[in-house]
Design a protein around this motif. Structure first.
Motif, mmCIF file in Angstrom:
data_model
loop_
_atom_site.group_PDB
_atom_site.id
_atom_site.type_symbol
_atom_site.label_atom_id
_atom_site.label_comp_id
_atom_site.label_asym_id
_atom_site.label_seq_id
_atom_site.Cartn_x
_atom_site.Cartn_y
_atom_site.Cartn_z
ATOM 1 N N ASP A 197 -11.584 9.043 0.008
ATOM 2 C CA ASP A 197 -10.921 8.203 0.997
ATOM 3 C C ASP A 197 -9.535 8.783 1.262
ATOM 4 O O ASP A 197 -8.573 8.504 0.545
ATOM 5 N N PHE A 198 -9.430 9.581 2.307
ATOM 6 C CA PHE A 198 -8.173 10.268 2.594
ATOM 7 C C PHE A 198 -7.037 9.280 2.892
ATOM 8 O O PHE A 198 -5.869 9.580 2.652
ATOM 9 N N ASN A 199 -7.376 8.113 3.422
ATOM 10 C CA ASN A 199 -6.348 7.133 3.767
ATOM 11 C C ASN A 199 -5.624 6.595 2.534
ATOM 12 O O ASN A 199 -4.517 6.063 2.638
ATOM 13 N N ALA A 200 -6.258 6.710 1.368
ATOM 14 C CA ALA A 200 -5.644 6.212 0.135
ATOM 15 C C ALA A 200 -4.636 7.202 -0.438
ATOM 16 O O ALA A 200 -3.791 6.828 -1.253
ATOM 17 N N TRP A 201 -4.727 8.446 -0.019
ATOM 18 C CA TRP A 201 -3.848 9.478 -0.562
ATOM 19 C C TRP A 201 -2.470 9.422 0.088
ATOM 20 O O TRP A 201 -2.354 9.201 1.300
ATOM 21 N N PRO A 202 -1.390 9.616 -0.660
ATOM 22 C CA PRO A 202 -0.069 9.694 -0.035
ATOM 23 C C PRO A 202 0.036 10.939 0.839
ATOM 24 O O PRO A 202 -0.470 12.008 0.485
ATOM 25 N N LYS A 203 0.663 10.790 1.985
ATOM 26 C CA LYS A 203 0.895 11.922 2.876
ATOM 27 C C LYS A 203 2.060 12.753 2.332
ATOM 28 O O LYS A 203 2.975 12.226 1.695
ATOM 29 N N VAL A 204 2.035 14.041 2.608
ATOM 30 C CA VAL A 204 3.107 14.892 2.087
ATOM 31 C C VAL A 204 4.465 14.454 2.632
ATOM 32 O O VAL A 204 5.489 14.528 1.930
ATOM 33 N N GLU A 205 4.493 13.967 3.858
ATOM 34 C CA GLU A 205 5.762 13.506 4.433
ATOM 35 C C GLU A 205 6.299 12.292 3.681
ATOM 36 O O GLU A 205 7.516 12.104 3.568
ATOM 37 N N GLU A 206 5.389 11.451 3.165
ATOM 38 C CA GLU A 206 5.807 10.271 2.417
ATOM 39 C C GLU A 206 6.374 10.655 1.057
ATOM 40 O O GLU A 206 7.385 10.101 0.603
ATOM 41 N N VAL A 207 5.721 11.592 0.392
ATOM 42 C CA VAL A 207 6.244 12.084 -0.884
ATOM 43 C C VAL A 207 7.569 12.816 -0.656
ATOM 44 O O VAL A 207 8.528 12.659 -1.413
ATOM 45 N N ALA A 208 7.628 13.588 0.429
ATOM 46 C CA ALA A 208 8.860 14.311 0.756
ATOM 47 C C ALA A 208 10.025 13.352 0.968
ATOM 48 O O ALA A 208 11.165 13.654 0.590
ATOM 49 N N ALA A 209 9.757 12.189 1.551
ATOM 50 C CA ALA A 209 10.836 11.223 1.803
ATOM 51 C C ALA A 209 11.493 10.771 0.500
ATOM 52 O O ALA A 209 12.724 10.609 0.427
ATOM 53 N N THR A 210 10.681 10.576 -0.547
ATOM 54 C CA THR A 210 11.238 10.196 -1.848
ATOM 55 C C THR A 210 12.054 11.341 -2.435
ATOM 56 O O THR A 210 13.153 11.136 -2.970
ATOM 57 N N ILE A 211 11.539 12.549 -2.343
ATOM 58 C CA ILE A 211 12.262 13.725 -2.841
ATOM 59 C C ILE A 211 13.595 13.866 -2.124
ATOM 60 O O ILE A 211 14.640 14.114 -2.750
ATOM 61 N N LEU A 212 13.572 13.704 -0.806
ATOM 62 C CA LEU A 212 14.793 13.881 -0.026
ATOM 63 C C LEU A 212 15.856 12.866 -0.419
ATOM 64 O O LEU A 212 17.049 13.214 -0.513
ATOM 65 N N PHE A 213 15.459 11.627 -0.662
ATOM 66 C CA PHE A 213 16.451 10.649 -1.096
ATOM 67 C C PHE A 213 17.048 11.051 -2.445
ATOM 68 O O PHE A 213 18.269 11.020 -2.637
ATOM 69 N N ILE A 234 -3.103 12.567 -6.065
ATOM 70 C CA ILE A 234 -3.678 13.524 -5.113
ATOM 71 C C ILE A 234 -3.030 13.299 -3.751
ATOM 72 O O ILE A 234 -3.043 12.184 -3.224
ATOM 73 N N MET A 235 -2.457 14.346 -3.167
ATOM 74 C CA MET A 235 -1.823 14.221 -1.868
ATOM 75 C C MET A 235 -2.776 14.630 -0.752
ATOM 76 O O MET A 235 -3.715 15.395 -0.957
ATOM 77 N N ASP A 236 -2.517 14.109 0.428
ATOM 78 C CA ASP A 236 -3.357 14.378 1.586
ATOM 79 C C ASP A 236 -2.978 15.724 2.190
ATOM 80 O O ASP A 236 -2.082 15.825 3.026
ATOM 81 N N THR A 237 -3.659 16.766 1.730
ATOM 82 C CA THR A 237 -3.461 18.109 2.266
ATOM 83 C C THR A 237 -4.799 18.664 2.719
ATOM 84 O O THR A 237 -5.870 18.173 2.319
ATOM 85 N N GLY A 238 -4.749 19.701 3.522
ATOM 86 C CA GLY A 238 -5.981 20.324 3.983
ATOM 87 C C GLY A 238 -6.812 20.851 2.833
ATOM 88 O O GLY A 238 -8.043 20.698 2.821
ATOM 89 N N VAL A 290 4.565 8.328 -7.041
ATOM 90 C CA VAL A 290 4.310 8.344 -5.598
ATOM 91 C C VAL A 290 2.809 8.489 -5.422
ATOM 92 O O VAL A 290 2.308 9.542 -5.042
ATOM 93 N N TYR A 291 2.106 7.389 -5.702
ATOM 94 C CA TYR A 291 0.652 7.422 -5.822
ATOM 95 C C TYR A 291 -0.086 7.079 -4.527
ATOM 96 O O TYR A 291 -1.283 7.328 -4.426
ATOM 97 N N GLY A 292 0.578 6.466 -3.570
ATOM 98 C CA GLY A 292 -0.169 5.958 -2.445
ATOM 99 C C GLY A 292 -1.041 4.798 -2.870
ATOM 100 O O GLY A 292 -0.625 3.959 -3.684
ATOM 101 N N LYS A 293 -2.266 4.730 -2.377
ATOM 102 C CA LYS A 293 -3.173 3.627 -2.685
ATOM 103 C C LYS A 293 -4.273 4.037 -3.668
ATOM 104 O O LYS A 293 -5.233 3.309 -3.867
ATOM 105 N N VAL A 294 -4.111 5.211 -4.245
ATOM 106 C CA VAL A 294 -5.145 5.730 -5.149
ATOM 107 C C VAL A 294 -5.109 4.981 -6.476
ATOM 108 O O VAL A 294 -4.048 4.841 -7.073
#
Length: 235
Positions: A199-215, A185-189, A231-235
């Motif tokens: 717990d929104f802090n446990a969710w990966p931010k879209v920018e963090e997931v995007a960083a993996t995609i970009l690489f 689950i990603m942290d989106t509105g 790319v799970y974050g802390k969930v």
């Protein structure tokens, strides 16, 4: 990451994750081709009007003719990368999911990805410069039991993971590297509104997931192929 003079298709580019990916590509100097379905989503797109963004109205990425139009657009050649974020989610137990609901998930998540992969590979072959393909699977595609209660979605995203690994083997000798990310689950509105007690802090931010995609989509990725990266974050 340097995407100077690289042409990149981003399906689902007007969504939360897609917009973060497009932003990163533009910072790297890419020209982005972004298909979209609804005029409202195009109007809200933060990068609409950017001279390095070509937007194409597409009704259905599970339609071969419409997919071909995206990859035949003047801005899409020579194609360096194709990033497939477009898809959709719907919960449902097997007993409550009819064929129409199953096909909606398969078409929206798997068939669309397959057709875009096919079109992208053919465009890259024509360019003879290699390239990169990045798909978006899901955590359920790697952890099948976690897909209970969302069977059709899990089946579709598992297909995306399988497509990624098999296609990677087919095209590696042509310099085309194919990979996927598997978000939780990603942290989106929208997700915050749907799960306000989470717990929104446990969710990966879209920018963090995007960083993996970009690489994975970048020229800096020289060896990674056939991966479905959690790319799970802390969930």
């Amino acid at each position: 990451m340097d995407f100077s003079n690289k042409y990149v298709v981003v399906t689902g580019g007007t969504g939360a994750l897609g917009a973060a990916v497009v932003a990163g590509l533009l910072r790297g100097g890419a020209h982005c081709i972004v298909p979209y379905r609804a005029e409202l989503e195009a109007q809200r797109f933060a990068h609409r009007g950017d001279p390095n963004v070509t937007m194409i109205a597409v009704g259905d990425l599970a339609d071969e003719t419409q997919v071909a139009r995206v990859y035949a657009s003047p801005g899409a050649a020579p194609l360096w990368a194709s990033i497939h974020i477009a898809g959709g989610f719907a919960p449902g137990n097997v007993a409550d999911t009819d064929k129409a609901a199953l096909m909606t998930q398969l078409n929206g998540n798997l068939v669309s990805c397959f057709l875009c992969c096919r079109a992208a590979v053919n465009a890259m072959r024509a360019g003879r410069q290699g390239g990169r393909v990045v798909n978006v699977a899901s955590r359920q595609a790697l952890e099948w039991r976690s897909g209970a209660g969302m069977a059709a979605y899990t089946i579709a995203k598992s297909g995306v993971a399988t497509l990624t690994t098999t296609l990677a083997e087919e095209v590696v000798r042509e310099g085309i590297l194919v990979n996927a990310v598997a978000p939780s689950i990603m942290d989106t509105g929208a997700n915050r509104a749907a799960m306000p007690q989470a717990d929104f802090n446990a969710w990966p931010k879209v920018e963090e997931v995007a960083a993996t995609i970009l690489f994975l989509a970048s020229p800096e990725n020289k060896v990674t192929r056939g991966a479905v990266v959690p790319v799970y974050g802390k969930v």
